[in-house]
Design a protein around this motif. Structure first.
Motif: not given
Length: 275
Positions: A90-104, A107-110, A196-201
């Motif tokens: 995650n090249l932009f961890a803790d910056q604008v564009g953190d991968l968590g914006n999409i992969w999280g 609702g996946l809990p960090g 891949r996420e299944t049965d989201i929420g």
């Protein structure tokens, strides 16, 4: 339509320590909290709102553990959930564009509370983590994560399976499967991953695929030029619900403990999603 903001991005303060017990055993601890020097209570990069007026905001990884040089470690407390594989590359961890914006973004809990985590020692480049969070008196609340890692020289690989209970009886668990990899060529590195996420929420059949790819190039002695792309497919049964994000940036090391950076991110959502 426009506004200016001041953010204390991803500031944190923590303490940690360890004490040798002899025979290759030691006990250790860590406590870490988000810090928001603006007092806003949001935009501090530590997740969650509702902390307006507070300097110490959201608890981060905090735990007590026992380590054996031969058998690995076991720790208890608040540890990574999605974060266990999100930051493999995650090249932009803790910056604008953190991968968590999409992969999280679904609702996946960090991080997970009330956990027991076992971390194996490394054997020929292989290591593994197993994390369990009990229900704590709630129905369908327990969570389990299995994480495998391999590192050999410049090559790093990771794989994860996770099941997160949603506290609603009779509904399926939110599950995630992930593969990550990267290679460091010295002057530059490349990496990416698939999730891949299944049965989201807790919704049966609500599935989604995501991936990321990126690279970083050293520029001179102190600079790093980097770019990363993240894509999210449609949610099953919901057309026009995908998105993609592209980020470019430049890091410059001012000294051993100081870095300045410039980053630009653009997220494009289809009409039925809002990352």
């Amino acid at each position: 339509s426009t506004s200016d903001y001041l953010h204390s991005n991803s500031s944190r303060l923590g303490i940690k320590g360890d004490e040798g017990l002899g025979n290759g055993l030691s006990v250790y601890f860590q406590y870490e909290s988000g810090v928001d020097l603006t007092g806003n209570g949001f935009g501090d990069g530590n997740g969650g709102n509702g902390t307006g007026g507070q300097i110490f905001t959201r608890a981060r990884d905090s735990f007590l553990g026992l380590k054996s040089e031969q058998y690995g470690s076991i720790q208890f407390g608040r540890v990574g959930g999605l974060n266990q594989w999100l930051y493999d590359y995650n090249l932009f961890a803790d910056q604008v564009g953190d991968l968590g914006n999409i992969w999280g973004g679904d609702g996946l809990p960090g991080r997970l509370n009330n956990t027991i985590e076992y971390l194996s020692p490394t054997f020929n480049g292989f290591s593994a983590d197993v994390t369990y969070a009990p229900s704590q008196g709630m129905s369908n609340q327990n969570s389990v994560i299995f994480k495998a890692n391999y590192a050999s020289g410049a090559l790093k690989l990771g794989g994860a399976y996770a099941k997160f209970g949603n506290s609603v009886a009779g509904t399926p668990d939110h599950k995630a499967y992930a593969l990550t990899g990267s290679y460091d060529f010295g002057q530059f590195n490349l990496g990416g991953g698939y999730q891949r996420e299944t049965d989201i929420g807790g919704v049966p059949g609500a599935d989604r695929d995501k991936f990321t790819v990126g690279g970083a190039l050293k520029v001179g002695v102190n600079g790093t030029l980097k770019a990363q792309y993240a894509w999210s497919g449609n949610l099953s049964g919901k057309p026009e619900s995908g998105a993609h994000q592209i980020v470019v940036g430049y890091d410059y090391n001012l000294g051993k403990n100081a870095t300045v950076y410039l980053a630009y991110a653009r997220t494009s959502n289809q009409r039925n999603t809002a990352y």
